[in-house]
Design a protein around this motif. Structure first.
Motif, PDB file in Angstrom:
ATOM      1  N   THR A 125       0.944  -1.464  -0.137  1.00 23.01           N
ATOM      2  CA  THR A 125      -0.355  -0.375   0.371  1.00 23.01           C
ATOM      3  C   THR A 125       0.803   1.005   0.045  1.00 23.01           C
ATOM      4  OG1 THR A 125      -1.159  -1.349   1.665  1.00 23.01           O
ATOM      5  CG2 THR A 125      -2.182   0.749   0.901  1.00 23.01           C
ATOM      6  N   LYS A 126       1.939   1.320   0.783  1.00 22.16           N
ATOM      7  CA  LYS A 126       2.871   2.457   0.848  1.00 22.16           C
ATOM      8  C   LYS A 126       3.512   2.424  -0.509  1.00 22.16           C
ATOM      9  CE  LYS A 126       6.550   1.794   3.082  1.00 22.16           C
ATOM     10  NZ  LYS A 126       7.672   2.407   3.955  1.00 22.16           N
ATOM     11  N   GLU A 127       4.024   1.759  -0.936  1.00 21.04           N
ATOM     12  CA  GLU A 127       4.846   2.376  -2.646  1.00 21.04           C
ATOM     13  C   GLU A 127       3.817   2.687  -3.493  1.00 21.04           C
ATOM     14  OE1 GLU A 127       8.101   0.497  -3.708  1.00 21.04           O
ATOM     15  OE2 GLU A 127       7.929   0.822  -2.061  1.00 21.04           O
ATOM     16  N   ASN A 128       2.159   2.506  -3.245  1.00 21.46           N
ATOM     17  CA  ASN A 128       1.623   2.814  -4.468  1.00 21.46           C
ATOM     18  C   ASN A 128       0.696   3.951  -3.597  1.00 21.46           C
ATOM     19  OD1 ASN A 128       2.285   1.039  -6.881  1.00 21.46           O
ATOM     20  ND2 ASN A 128       1.124  -1.014  -5.023  1.00 21.46           N
ATOM     21  N   LYS A 129       1.317   4.752  -3.220  1.00 22.98           N
ATOM     22  CA  LYS A 129       0.545   5.946  -1.222  1.00 22.98           C
ATOM     23  C   LYS A 129      -0.351   6.346  -3.193  1.00 22.98           C
ATOM     24  CE  LYS A 129       1.778   8.005   1.141  1.00 22.98           C
ATOM     25  NZ  LYS A 129       1.225   8.168   2.787  1.00 22.98           N
ATOM     26  N   ARG A 130       1.355   7.207  -4.116  1.00 27.66           N
ATOM     27  CA  ARG A 130       0.853   8.374  -4.748  1.00 27.66           C
ATOM     28  C   ARG A 130      -0.326   7.841  -5.768  1.00 27.66           C
ATOM     29  NH1 ARG A 130       1.978  10.345 -10.111  1.00 27.66           N
ATOM     30  NH2 ARG A 130       2.142   8.137 -10.073  1.00 27.66           N
ATOM     31  N   LEU A 131      -0.141   6.669  -6.054  1.00 28.39           N
ATOM     32  CA  LEU A 131      -1.534   6.326  -7.339  1.00 28.39           C
ATOM     33  C   LEU A 131      -2.475   5.998  -6.471  1.00 28.39           C
ATOM     34  CD1 LEU A 131      -1.282   5.107 -10.449  1.00 28.39           C
ATOM     35  CD2 LEU A 131      -0.769   2.900  -9.431  1.00 28.39           C
ATOM     36  N   LEU A 132      -2.773   5.032  -5.289  1.00 28.40           N
ATOM     37  CA  LEU A 132      -4.181   5.375  -4.471  1.00 28.40           C
ATOM     38  C   LEU A 132      -4.678   6.964  -4.229  1.00 28.40           C
ATOM     39  CD1 LEU A 132      -3.218   2.406  -1.881  1.00 28.40           C
ATOM     40  CD2 LEU A 132      -4.861   2.636  -3.637  1.00 28.40           C
ATOM     41  N   GLU A 133      -4.159   7.472  -4.166  1.00 34.15           N
ATOM     42  CA  GLU A 133      -4.770   8.644  -3.619  1.00 34.15           C
ATOM     43  C   GLU A 133      -5.576   9.344  -5.250  1.00 34.15           C
ATOM     44  OE1 GLU A 133      -1.821  10.230   0.190  1.00 34.15           O
ATOM     45  OE2 GLU A 133      -1.462  11.058  -1.872  1.00 34.15           O
ATOM     46  N   LYS A 134      -4.145   9.206  -6.173  1.00 29.62           N
ATOM     47  CA  LYS A 134      -5.064  10.018  -7.423  1.00 29.62           C
ATOM     48  C   LYS A 134      -5.786   9.397  -7.760  1.00 29.62           C
ATOM     49  CE  LYS A 134      -3.394  10.637 -11.930  1.00 29.62           C
ATOM     50  NZ  LYS A 134      -2.097   9.614 -13.051  1.00 29.62           N
ATOM     51  N   SER A 135      -6.339   7.896  -7.268  1.00 28.34           N
ATOM     52  CA  SER A 135      -7.627   7.805  -8.320  1.00 28.34           C
ATOM     53  C   SER A 135      -8.887   8.174  -7.206  1.00 28.34           C
ATOM     54  CB  SER A 135      -7.477   5.608  -8.476  1.00 28.34           C
ATOM     55  OG  SER A 135      -7.705   5.221  -6.723  1.00 28.34           O
ATOM     56  N   GLN A 136      -8.567   8.669  -5.892  1.00 28.16           N
ATOM     57  CA  GLN A 136      -9.410   8.238  -4.859  1.00 28.16           C
ATOM     58  C   GLN A 136     -10.124  10.223  -5.262  1.00 28.16           C
ATOM     59  OE1 GLN A 136      -7.926   7.907  -0.880  1.00 28.16           O
ATOM     60  NE2 GLN A 136      -9.116   6.006  -0.580  1.00 28.16           N
ATOM     61  N   ARG A 137      -8.522  10.771  -5.486  1.00 30.84           N
ATOM     62  CA  ARG A 137      -9.653  12.284  -5.884  1.00 30.84           C
ATOM     63  C   ARG A 137     -10.530  11.889  -7.494  1.00 30.84           C
ATOM     64  NH1 ARG A 137      -4.037  13.757  -5.530  1.00 30.84           N
ATOM     65  NH2 ARG A 137      -3.573  13.925  -7.946  1.00 30.84           N
ATOM     66  N   ILE A 138      -9.809  11.328  -8.313  1.00 31.31           N
ATOM     67  CA  ILE A 138     -10.432  11.412  -9.795  1.00 31.31           C
ATOM     68  C   ILE A 138     -12.042  10.363  -9.314  1.00 31.31           C
ATOM     69  CG2 ILE A 138     -10.179  10.095 -11.745  1.00 31.31           C
ATOM     70  CD1 ILE A 138      -8.217  11.668 -11.843  1.00 31.31           C
ATOM     71  N   GLU A 139     -11.840   9.627  -8.630  1.00 30.57           N
ATOM     72  CA  GLU A 139     -13.346   9.072  -8.288  1.00 30.57           C
ATOM     73  C   GLU A 139     -14.176  10.040  -7.167  1.00 30.57           C
ATOM     74  OE1 GLU A 139     -11.904   3.988  -7.214  1.00 30.57           O
ATOM     75  OE2 GLU A 139     -13.399   5.583  -5.926  1.00 30.57           O
ATOM     76  N   ALA A 140     -13.713  10.872  -6.439  1.00 32.11           N
ATOM     77  CA  ALA A 140     -14.933  11.803  -5.313  1.00 32.11           C
ATOM     78  C   ALA A 140     -14.808  13.268  -7.152  1.00 32.11           C
ATOM     79  CB  ALA A 140     -13.659  12.773  -4.610  1.00 32.11           C
ATOM     80  N   ILE A 141     -14.139  13.278  -7.561  1.00 35.10           N
ATOM     81  CA  ILE A 141     -14.807  14.304  -8.925  1.00 35.10           C
ATOM     82  C   ILE A 141     -15.672  13.219  -9.259  1.00 35.10           C
ATOM     83  CG2 ILE A 141     -13.761  15.623 -11.029  1.00 35.10           C
ATOM     84  CD1 ILE A 141     -10.891  15.491  -9.619  1.00 35.10           C
ATOM     85  N   LEU A 142     -15.314  12.564 -10.019  1.00 31.07           N
ATOM     86  CA  LEU A 142     -16.233  11.773 -10.790  1.00 31.07           C
ATOM     87  C   LEU A 142     -17.317  11.993  -9.980  1.00 31.07           C
ATOM     88  CD1 LEU A 142     -14.519   8.980 -12.387  1.00 31.07           C
ATOM     89  CD2 LEU A 142     -15.503  10.093 -13.459  1.00 31.07           C
ATOM     90  N   ALA A 143     -17.559  11.033  -8.441  1.00 27.55           N
ATOM     91  CA  ALA A 143     -18.895  11.689  -8.116  1.00 27.55           C
ATOM     92  C   ALA A 143     -19.323  12.831  -8.130  1.00 27.55           C
ATOM     93  CB  ALA A 143     -18.911  10.458  -7.091  1.00 27.55           C
ATOM     94  N   SER A 144     -19.175  13.869  -7.411  1.00 33.99           N
ATOM     95  CA  SER A 144     -19.366  15.348  -8.084  1.00 33.99           C
ATOM     96  C   SER A 144     -20.212  16.022  -8.775  1.00 33.99           C
ATOM     97  CB  SER A 144     -18.542  16.585  -6.943  1.00 33.99           C
ATOM     98  OG  SER A 144     -17.618  15.999  -8.126  1.00 33.99           O
ATOM     99  N   LEU A 145     -19.432  15.313 -10.029  1.00 33.92           N
ATOM    100  CA  LEU A 145     -19.704  15.707 -11.456  1.00 33.92           C
ATOM    101  C   LEU A 145     -20.748  15.358 -10.983  1.00 33.92           C
ATOM    102  CD1 LEU A 145     -16.831  15.600 -13.130  1.00 33.92           C
ATOM    103  CD2 LEU A 145     -18.395  17.812 -13.550  1.00 33.92           C
ATOM    104  N   GLN A 146     -21.128  13.884 -11.363  1.00 26.77           N
ATOM    105  CA  GLN A 146     -22.533  13.201 -11.477  1.00 26.77           C
ATOM    106  C   GLN A 146     -23.900  13.057 -11.112  1.00 26.77           C
ATOM    107  OE1 GLN A 146     -21.659   8.833 -11.270  1.00 26.77           O
ATOM    108  NE2 GLN A 146     -21.407   8.493 -13.140  1.00 26.77           N
ATOM    109  N   ALA A 147     -23.178  14.061  -9.178  1.00 28.61           N
ATOM    110  CA  ALA A 147     -24.518  14.915  -8.609  1.00 28.61           C
ATOM    111  C   ALA A 147     -24.902  15.629  -8.836  1.00 28.61           C
ATOM    112  CB  ALA A 147     -23.926  15.007  -7.358  1.00 28.61           C
ATOM    113  N   THR A 148     -23.893  16.569  -9.496  1.00 24.45           N
ATOM    114  CA  THR A 148     -24.196  17.560 -10.498  1.00 24.45           C
ATOM    115  C   THR A 148     -24.829  17.426 -11.539  1.00 24.45           C
ATOM    116  OG1 THR A 148     -22.061  18.273 -11.287  1.00 24.45           O
ATOM    117  CG2 THR A 148     -22.235  19.308  -8.771  1.00 24.45           C
ATOM    118  N   GLY A 149     -25.120  15.905 -12.320  1.00 22.99           N
ATOM    119  CA  GLY A 149     -25.589  16.118 -13.564  1.00 22.99           C
ATOM    120  C   GLY A 149     -24.337  16.268 -15.083  1.00 22.99           C
ATOM    121  N   ALA A 150     -23.577  15.696 -14.690  1.00 26.72           N
ATOM    122  CA  ALA A 150     -22.203  16.775 -15.890  1.00 26.72           C
ATOM    123  C   ALA A 150     -23.424  15.853 -17.520  1.00 26.72           C
ATOM    124  CB  ALA A 150     -20.926  16.983 -15.683  1.00 26.72           C
ATOM    125  N   GLU A 151     -22.275  16.161 -18.034  1.00 23.51           N
ATOM    126  CA  GLU A 151     -22.483  15.350 -19.957  1.00 23.51           C
ATOM    127  C   GLU A 151     -21.967  14.373 -19.416  1.00 23.51           C
ATOM    128  OE1 GLU A 151     -22.754  19.821 -21.698  1.00 23.51           O
ATOM    129  OE2 GLU A 151     -21.477  19.178 -21.948  1.00 23.51           O
TER     130      GLU A 151
END
Lengths: 314, 534
Positions: free
Chosen positions: B454-480
């Motif tokens: 987990t530690k080795e790939n921390k950067r990657l995991l954080e990035k994917s979490q950020r992307i997911e958060a962005i996706l979720a918020s975009l979906q909630a606000t109804g994006a294209e």
């Protein structure tokens, strides 16, 4: 006054010797000096001793020692003729080897028993071997050790190792093949019993095979060049028990039934293992050869373990 | 406490409760018993942090406290129960068992109580019902009474129990008779309390409703709200009962492997009948007559009475001795030999480890020594039918790994090597203890590897979490759709692959922890059973 003439027994030495020989024939196990004395009380000690010595030197009498004293035994004519022409030392060595019988005897033991120096012994042994009276057999226990026994004797099992050894080599493939054959036989019997779907008691009893049945099956298979006895098959079946594939019970059997030994019969049955391979061995750590050297921060550690890396990518 | 056990406890505490609790806990394990002041001083942490960590540990039942060495007047001393910390490894297994026995409701109840340590009945029921309702489709909801019924079932079969009440600290103002504090060395047994399994009466009706219209679920109540009738009555998971259940399962599966399915069903019936009547560390279950067993057998198994008798006698005759016959009344009295079954299972575990690690011939030698106790080297070669050189090699390898011991029997008082018998032997109990320590070390290794990955790939995991958060918020606000795909493409394909393989690794490490835990459970039960019978 009539003189009572006591007939004097002739103390002819030959007569004494013959008398002694007759006594030996009467007592095949051997006679002590006391017996000779009782039989011929008039013979003096000196004459007796001379007669005995003569017989010994000619080689017709055997001198033995037991807990009570000395025993004299008649040597049979055949063996008497064999060692004719060899001197006393050779005769002694030959006698020692003969006494060792089936198992043979080692040179050091010959030396202890005869108290002769090593060089003498070696010479004598070579002599006897060239006369084809004795032979050397390599022992299977220690490959450098040679035991000597009479030429025409079969070496005993403990020396050659029995059916499993051929020329001092343990025949592991032969044992493996027998192992697998026996196991297959028992397993197929157990499966046939299970498929028969009868009541459980009958099922279990029909999955048993006696050691006699297994022996017959192996003999009929004909995979063995050597004749195998039932004890041999039982040792093979024991190894299957130690492999955990087979279990054994002993039942009482009537004396006359086939295959029973001392009123008992051994029954064997194929079984399954009671657990699957345990959880620890599914991890590389359970099988790791350097397990004890592994700790965090060292050369070998869980973080940089090569085995784990490979296993994870599986 | 061995090094490996302390290391494992530290890793588990860190993973579940964080660094501070880990520091406090590890120190307390190493020192044995400590007072609060001493603990705070030695760990150099502020006092309130130490207090909070101790609270967490007490809440989960891992730490006990009581009057210390100076008697009731002195400061309270704390000690950690290592066994309880190891139970954390087994939480997934407990939850899975509850699920298989009592369905989703049972699973959630046990999960909630495991997470919180101690809970009152009413709060458990409420939380579980809410969670279930959340996951149900719109319009349906979970009735509280259903959850209460599952809860009471769990209590009836003793899977849950009341926490033992703690005697209050003596206060001179109350004037009431003070019950002395339990000494720190003897924790009160929960089962010594008479009301251990008594359900409190709570008035819980109603259910959580979900509103149909709007994506925000509005929480509405119907029926009466909760009464706090059962304040102060806390429930905890009865680990011992779960362990007995696991042990029964292991015995049943062993019987079904060795004999057949019907025999294992009979043994299952016998164990079920003696579930709550047999004390925990008994060597045998209660004696059951054949008549009782026949009546208790489920009709779906379709076993006739004479067949049952045959199966029972087969079970008794089996060399593994799972079942024994103790009498002839009532058609025959039968017991399940628990300790012997555990010893057989432990022996099979040892044999399988030797087999996998060193090969089947070494396993043959090992089994041979287990059966015949003491053997000379020549006898080992003869019985195992292995050539002398190879047998010697294997024996020495096993000896160096301490799985086989050497016993010297001298012929002469001076222990001269040529005049001494050297016998090889295997002792089951010490070998089981050795393997148990190996298991602890292995689980520690697995946890450390997981943390490392987990530690080795921390950067990657954080990035994917950020992307997911962005996706979720975009979906909630109804994006294209176009915006969504653009965001998704921020993760490149090789990164996606790496994430996938990382997930695969972590799952594998997790599941293998559970597998090693099974071995730990078998070995530990065996060791405990031999110590109890001493």
């Amino acid at each position: 006054m009539t003189e009572v003439k006591v007939k004097k027994e002739s103390t002819d030495p030959v007569d004494i010797e013959n008398r002694i020989k007759e006594l030996c024939l009467q007592f095949p196990h051997g006679i002590t000096d006391q017996v000779i004395q009782n039989d011929m009380p008039h013979v003096e000690v000196q004459q007796r001793a001379m007669a005995i010595n003569r017989l010994l030197s000619v080689g017709q009498l055997d001198l033995l020692k037991n807990s009570n004293g000395l025993l004299y035994r008649l040597k049979d004519a055949q063996s008497a003729s064999k060692v004719k022409g060899s001197d006393n030392q050779e005769k002694l060595v030959y006698q020692i080897i003969e006494d060792a019988g089936n198992k043979g005897i080692w040179t050091r033991d010959i030396r202890y028993k005869s108290n002769l120096p090593l060089t003498e012994i070696n010479k004598i042994l070579k002599n006897l071997e060239s006369k084809k009276l004795i032979k050397a057999v390599k022992s299977v226990a220690a490959s450098k050790k040679k035991v000597y026994m009479l030429y025409n004797l079969q070496p005993d099992r403990s020396v050659t190792g029995g059916a499993w050894y051929s020329d001092q080599d343990f025949e592991s493939e032969f044992v493996e093949v027998l192992n697998q054959q026996c196991f297959k036989f028992l397993q197929s019997k157990a499966e046939a019993a299970r498929d028969s779907k009868q009541s459980p008691m009958v099922q279990r009893n029909s999955s048993f095979a006696t050691s006699h049945e297994v022996w017959k099956y192996i003999c009929e298979l004909g995979i063995s060049k050597v004749d195998l006895s039932m004890e041999d098959i039982e040792t093979i079946l024991n190894t299957l028990i130690f492999d955990g594939k087979v279990e054994m019970t002993i039942i009482a059997a009537k004396e006359g039934t086939v295959g029973s030994v001392d009123g008992q019969m051994k029954l064997y049955r194929g079984v399954n293992p009671i657990i699957q391979p345990t959880g620890l061995v599914k991890i590389p750590c359970g099988l790791c050869p350097v397990f004890d050297d592994c700790h965090e921060g060292g050369e070998i550690s869980p973080s940089n373990c090569v085995y784990m890396a490979e296993w994870l990518d599986f | 406490m061995t090094t490996q056990e302390v290391r494992l406890c530290g890793l588990l505490l860190q993973e579940h409760f964080g660094n501070v609790v880990e520091k406090v806990g590890t120190h307390l394990i190493r020192s044995g018993v400590l007072t609060l002041r001493a603990l705070a001083h030695e760990t150099k942490l502020p006092l309130d942090l130490v207090k909070k960590s101790l609270c967490v540990l007490v809440q989960h039942g891992m730490c006990t406290f009581g009057a210390g060495r100076r008697g009731p007047a002195g400061p309270v001393e704390y000690r950690i129960n290592c066994e309880h910390v190891f139970h954390m490894l087994r939480y997934p297994r407990y939850i899975y068992t509850a699920k298989s026995l009592y369905g989703d409701t049972g699973e959630l109840i046990v999960e909630e109580i495991l997470q919180r340590g101690h809970m009152t009945m009413s709060s458990t029921v409420k939380t579980v019902a809410d969670r279930l309702t959340h996951n149900m489709p719109e319009g349906q909801s979970m009735d509280y009474s259903e959850v209460v019924s599952v809860f009471s079932q769990l209590v009836e079969t003793h899977f849950l129990q009341r926490c033992p009440p703690l005697a209050s600290a003596g206060s001179s103002s109350s004037g009431a008779v003070d019950t002395p504090l339990p000494v720190a060395t003897q924790p009160t047994e929960p089962e010594s309390h008479p009301d251990c399994y008594k359900l409190p009466y709570i008035n819980l009706t109603g259910q959580l409703l979900q509103s149909k219209h709007s994506s925000h679920t509005k929480k509405l109540f119907s029926g009466q709200p909760l009464c706090g009738d059962d304040d102060g009555i806390y429930w905890q998971v009865n680990f011992q009962r779960f362990h007995l259940h696991f042990r029964d399962q292991a015995i049943i599966s062993a019987v079904s492997c060795k004999l057949d399915q019907s025999s294992s069903e009979i043994v299952r019936t016998m164990l079920r009948m003696s579930e709550v009547t047999t004390p925990a560390h008994a060597a045998f279950t209660q004696a059951l007559s054949a008549n009782e067993i026949f009546r208790a057998l489920l009709s779906s198994y379709n076993i006739a009475r004479p067949i049952l008798d045959q199966y029972l006698s087969l079970l008794v005759d089996d060399p593994m001795e799972f079942v024994g016959k103790t009498g002839d009344s009532g058609g025959g009295m039968y017991v399940v030999n628990l300790h012997r079954a555990l010893a057989n299972l432990a022996r099979a575990t040892l044999e399988s480890v030797v087999q996998e690690r060193f090969g089947s011939r070494s396993a043959r030698i090992f089994r041979l020594l287990l059966r015949k106790r003491h053997l000379e080297q020549k006898q080992v070669e003869d019985f195992a039918m292995i050539p002398a050189k190879e047998a010697k090699d294997m024996l020495y390898k096993l000896l160096s790994e301490n799985l086989v011991q050497l016993q010297e029997i001298p012929k002469t008082p001076d222990y001269a090597p040529s005049r001494t018998f050297y016998l090889y032997t295997v002792n089951q109990l010490p070998t089981a203890r050795l393997l148990l320590q190996h298991c602890y070390k292995t689980v520690g290794n697995l946890i450390e590897r997981r943390l490392y990955e987990t530690k080795e790939n921390k950067r990657l995991l954080e990035k994917s979490q950020r992307i997911e958060a962005i996706l979720a918020s975009l979906q909630a606000t109804g994006a294209e759709a176009a915006q969504l795909t653009e965001v998704e493409e921020m993760i490149t394909v090789p990164e996606r692959q790496q994430l996938e393989s990382l997930r695969h690794h972590i799952n594998k490490l997790d599941s293998s922890e559970n597998q090693v835990d099974e071995t730990i459970f078998l070995l530990k039960s065996y060791i405990n059973s031999t110590q109890a019978s001493r």
